[in-house]
Write a protein that holds these residues in place. Structure first.
Motif, PDB file in Angstrom:
ATOM      1  N   ALA A   1       0.866  -1.177   0.000  1.00  0.00           N
ATOM      2  CA  ALA A   1       0.000   0.000   0.000  1.00  0.00           C
ATOM      3  C   ALA A   1       0.904   1.229   0.000  1.00  0.00           C
ATOM      4  N   LYS A   2       0.433   2.308   0.618  1.00  0.00           N
ATOM      5  CA  LYS A   2       1.271   3.493   0.735  1.00  0.00           C
ATOM      6  C   LYS A   2       2.203   3.321   1.932  1.00  0.00           C
ATOM      7  N   PHE A   3       3.452   3.756   1.753  1.00  0.00           N
ATOM      8  CA  PHE A   3       4.477   3.562   2.776  1.00  0.00           C
ATOM      9  C   PHE A   3       5.086   4.889   3.159  1.00  0.00           C
ATOM     10  N   ASN A   4       5.179   5.145   4.461  1.00  0.00           N
ATOM     11  CA  ASN A   4       5.835   6.351   4.945  1.00  0.00           C
ATOM     12  C   ASN A   4       7.103   5.930   5.675  1.00  0.00           C
ATOM     13  N   PRO A   5       8.270   6.376   5.191  1.00  0.00           N
ATOM     14  CA  PRO A   5       9.532   5.941   5.779  1.00  0.00           C
ATOM     15  C   PRO A   5       9.813   6.519   7.160  1.00  0.00           C
ATOM     16  N   GLY A   6       9.094   7.571   7.531  1.00  0.00           N
ATOM     17  CA  GLY A   6       9.331   8.200   8.819  1.00  0.00           C
ATOM     18  C   GLY A   6      10.495   9.167   8.759  1.00  0.00           C
ATOM     19  N   GLY A   7      10.593  10.002   9.774  1.00  0.00           N
ATOM     20  CA  GLY A   7      11.655  10.997   9.795  1.00  0.00           C
ATOM     21  C   GLY A   7      11.109  12.383   9.508  1.00  0.00           C
ATOM     22  N   GLU A   8      11.954  13.365   9.639  1.00  0.00           N
ATOM     23  CA  GLU A   8      11.532  14.751   9.468  1.00  0.00           C
ATOM     24  C   GLU A   8      11.101  15.041   8.036  1.00  0.00           C
ATOM     25  N   GLY A   9       9.884  15.502   7.899  1.00  0.00           N
ATOM     26  CA  GLY A   9       9.364  15.866   6.588  1.00  0.00           C
ATOM     27  C   GLY A   9       9.128  14.700   5.647  1.00  0.00           C
ATOM     28  N   SER A  10       9.048  13.484   6.173  1.00  0.00           N
ATOM     29  CA  SER A  10       8.862  12.311   5.301  1.00  0.00           C
ATOM     30  C   SER A  10       7.502  12.347   4.616  1.00  0.00           C
ATOM     31  N   LYS A  11       7.461  11.806   3.412  1.00  0.00           N
ATOM     32  CA  LYS A  11       6.232  11.752   2.628  1.00  0.00           C
ATOM     33  C   LYS A  11       5.941  10.324   2.207  1.00  0.00           C
ATOM     34  N   GLU A  12       4.683   9.931   2.272  1.00  0.00           N
ATOM     35  CA  GLU A  12       4.328   8.568   1.914  1.00  0.00           C
ATOM     36  C   GLU A  12       4.379   8.369   0.402  1.00  0.00           C
ATOM     37  N   VAL A  13       4.715   7.138   0.041  1.00  0.00           N
ATOM     38  CA  VAL A  13       4.837   6.767  -1.370  1.00  0.00           C
ATOM     39  C   VAL A  13       4.091   5.457  -1.571  1.00  0.00           C
ATOM     40  N   ASP A  14       3.375   5.349  -2.653  1.00  0.00           N
ATOM     41  CA  ASP A  14       2.631   4.122  -2.950  1.00  0.00           C
ATOM     42  C   ASP A  14       3.591   3.038  -3.420  1.00  0.00           C
ATOM     43  N   VAL A  15       3.694   1.957  -2.650  1.00  0.00           N
ATOM     44  CA  VAL A  15       4.566   0.836  -3.019  1.00  0.00           C
ATOM     45  C   VAL A  15       3.752  -0.427  -3.262  1.00  0.00           C
ATOM     46  N   THR A  16       2.489  -0.238  -3.681  1.00  0.00           N
ATOM     47  CA  THR A  16       1.681  -1.394  -4.051  1.00  0.00           C
ATOM     48  C   THR A  16       2.445  -2.213  -5.087  1.00  0.00           C
ATOM     49  N   SER A  17       3.070  -1.483  -6.012  1.00  0.00           N
ATOM     50  CA  SER A  17       4.015  -2.091  -6.949  1.00  0.00           C
ATOM     51  C   SER A  17       5.367  -1.436  -6.702  1.00  0.00           C
ATOM     52  N   ILE A  18       6.410  -2.254  -6.624  1.00  0.00           N
ATOM     53  CA  ILE A  18       7.748  -1.703  -6.393  1.00  0.00           C
ATOM     54  C   ILE A  18       8.350  -1.334  -7.742  1.00  0.00           C
ATOM     55  N   THR A  19       8.504  -0.029  -7.963  1.00  0.00           N
ATOM     56  CA  THR A  19       8.960   0.482  -9.253  1.00  0.00           C
ATOM     57  C   THR A  19      10.162   1.398  -9.063  1.00  0.00           C
ATOM     58  N   VAL A  20      10.795   1.758 -10.171  1.00  0.00           N
ATOM     59  CA  VAL A  20      11.904   2.703 -10.136  1.00  0.00           C
ATOM     60  C   VAL A  20      11.460   4.030  -9.534  1.00  0.00           C
ATOM     61  N   ASP A  21      10.300   4.502  -9.963  1.00  0.00           N
ATOM     62  CA  ASP A  21       9.804   5.788  -9.459  1.00  0.00           C
ATOM     63  C   ASP A  21       9.539   5.726  -7.962  1.00  0.00           C
ATOM     64  N   ALA A  22       9.004   4.620  -7.491  1.00  0.00           N
ATOM     65  CA  ALA A  22       8.671   4.489  -6.071  1.00  0.00           C
ATOM     66  C   ALA A  22       9.918   4.519  -5.193  1.00  0.00           C
ATOM     67  N   ILE A  23      10.922   3.731  -5.542  1.00  0.00           N
ATOM     68  CA  ILE A  23      12.119   3.688  -4.695  1.00  0.00           C
ATOM     69  C   ILE A  23      12.939   4.964  -4.824  1.00  0.00           C
ATOM     70  N   THR A  24      12.852   5.618  -5.994  1.00  0.00           N
ATOM     71  CA  THR A  24      13.532   6.901  -6.168  1.00  0.00           C
ATOM     72  C   THR A  24      12.924   7.937  -5.233  1.00  0.00           C
ATOM     73  N   ALA A  25      11.605   7.952  -5.152  1.00  0.00           N
ATOM     74  CA  ALA A  25      10.910   8.899  -4.283  1.00  0.00           C
ATOM     75  C   ALA A  25      11.173   8.621  -2.808  1.00  0.00           C
ATOM     76  N   LEU A  26      11.435   7.379  -2.461  1.00  0.00           N
ATOM     77  CA  LEU A  26      11.680   7.014  -1.068  1.00  0.00           C
ATOM     78  C   LEU A  26      13.117   7.240  -0.627  1.00  0.00           C
ATOM     79  N   ASN A  27      14.027   7.327  -1.580  1.00  0.00           N
ATOM     80  CA  ASN A  27      15.442   7.460  -1.217  1.00  0.00           C
ATOM     81  C   ASN A  27      15.722   8.756  -0.477  1.00  0.00           C
TER      82      ASN A  27
END
Length: 443
Positions: free
Chosen positions: A143-169
């Protein structure tokens, strides 16, 4: 440098010759050779990354002990060529520039490629001190994943894609690493469960044992397919990022520097951009100043301090570079080799202008002796890691190698300061502050 008065003695002239600016073509020759080395080194890194992606595809298509071993071997090989490129950092170049058109054009991709140390719990499970498997990570969140930390933003990881992991880095903090070589390293090796800090963690699997991720994580485990998807996305991302950086050094310069143009940074530091792009050209003296300062900061503050001192003075496995694969000894060796390649102007079949050519014989001898001492210690660290104790054991306070490693980092820091003299010999004015990262970790 002011002109020498006519009344100056010959000895005074000779004494000041070290500081006299060399001919302009000397600077140009060094910068040109630097560009040639960058192109060759990044091409090698890109080719090795493509071989890694191929090995990962074979592994994920048919997971077995053999294909997993092959994927690990491909990762280790890819680290060799990428390791030497690290010396191109901190020079306002396409890998990590934070300002001007260079940053806008290339996006400072080093953080996507090689960020560390990473919080592995964000990517996948780990085994805690009580032997329990952790949860709430990218792999097990559909589903949507929030990595936590200051100013963190949730990212949809229903499918693990290049865009998703790039946004989470580095989303929410520098330890929230989701892309790059170390993400793949963790997915292949898994947690190196020896310890987090020797002073409080007694877990130990042996001085030459790295992470032992079970093959079942890619076969029968409920999240096997998501790990495969993550490996695919992470390897694709590395290739895309290295393609961007490598293209910046292409010897064929595009007629107009727009998106996906080739050779634009190389053209800029060589003063070869034309038309509307001519304003992006960088004077050879300024280019050389950035290069030399970057080399000093890299060897002194990045390699000696952040990558060696922080680990050995803590001591903490979490602060060693390739902690999952226990490949830190090779990171150190190759990072230093990259520094040396640029300093002396040699890489593979490339042999051109050396930054040491203009250095007086006495100073040059001091530098060469210092480098020989550094190289002997790196060899000792490397040999020890391959035979009796990985780097994570060498940094223990009760291990004799910890003293050698501390001496190594001290000598590297001294070599960083010596770049001030190398710069002066080439008509460039630097201070020790210029070759020191003001934000380096204080120990």
């Amino acid at each position: 440098m002011k002109m020498i008065l006519k009344t100056a003695t010959l000895s005074a002239v000779l004494a000041m010759s070290l500081y006299a600016a060399p001919a302009k073509d000397t600077k140009g020759a060094i910068v040109s050779n630097y560009a040639a080395i960058a192109q060759a080194n990044y091409t090698d890194a890109l080719n090795d990354a493509k071989a890694l992606e191929k090995a990962i595809k074979v592994f994920t298509a048919a997971p077995s002990d053999a294909t997993l071993s092959d994927a690990k071997s491909a990762w280790l090989k890819a680290r060799e060529s990428y390791g030497t490129t690290e010396a191109f950092r901190l020079s306002n170049g396409p890998i990590d520039a934070e300002e001007s058109w260079v940053a806008e054009s290339y996006g400072a991709l080093e953080g996507q490629l090689n960020a560390w140390p990473l919080d592995e719990n964000m990517i996948d499970y780990t085994i805690d001190a009580e032997g329990k498997r952790t949860s709430g990570n990218i792999i097990d969140t559909r589903a949507k994943f929030n990595p936590g930390g200051e100013g963190s933003k949730e990212v949809d990881v229903t499918s693990i894609t290049v865009d998703a992991i790039t946004a989470l880095n580095e989303n929410g903090g520098e330890a929230n690493v989701a892309t790059g070589y170390h993400a793949i390293e963790f997915l292949l090796w898994g947690q190196d469960q020896d310890y987090s800090n020797f002073t409080k963690d007694a877990i130990s699997n042996g001085a030459t044992t790295a992470g032992q991720r079970p093959l079942s994580d890619y076969t029968t485990d409920a999240n096997a397919d998501r790990r495969k998807a993550y490996l695919a996305a992470a390897s694709e991302k590395i290739i895309a990022d290295l393609t961007t950086v490598s293209s910046a050094w292409n010897s064929t310069i595009s007629s107009y520097c727009s998106k996906d143009a080739t050779g634009c940074y190389r053209g800029a530091i060589l003063g070869e951009l034309k038309g509307k792009d001519a304003v992006k050209n960088i004077d050879s003296k300024e280019a050389l100043k950035q290069i030399m300062a970057g080399l000093g900061v890299f060897i002194k503050s990045e390699l000696a301090n952040e990558r060696i001192a922080v680990a050995v003075l803590t001591p903490s496995e979490e602060d060693e570079h390739s902690c999952f694969s226990d490949n830190t000894h090779r990171d150190i060796a190759q990072n230093y080799q990259g520094f040396k390649n640029i300093l002396v102007g040699e890489y593979g079949t490339i042999k051109g202008a050396s930054m040491l050519d203009k250095v007086d014989s006495k100073t040059k001898k001091v530098i060469e002796n210092l480098m020989a001492s550094i190289e002997a210690k790196i060899t000792k660290v490397d040999t020890t890691a391959k035979t009796t104790a990985h780097f994570d054991y060498q940094i223990r306070s009760d291990n004799a190698m910890s003293g050698e490693i501390k001496k190594l980092k001290n000598e590297m820091r001294k070599l960083g300061d010596m770049m001030v003299l190398v710069a002066k010999a080439n008509g460039i004015r630097l201070s020790t502050e210029d070759v020191t990262d003001a934000e380096e970790t204080k120990l």
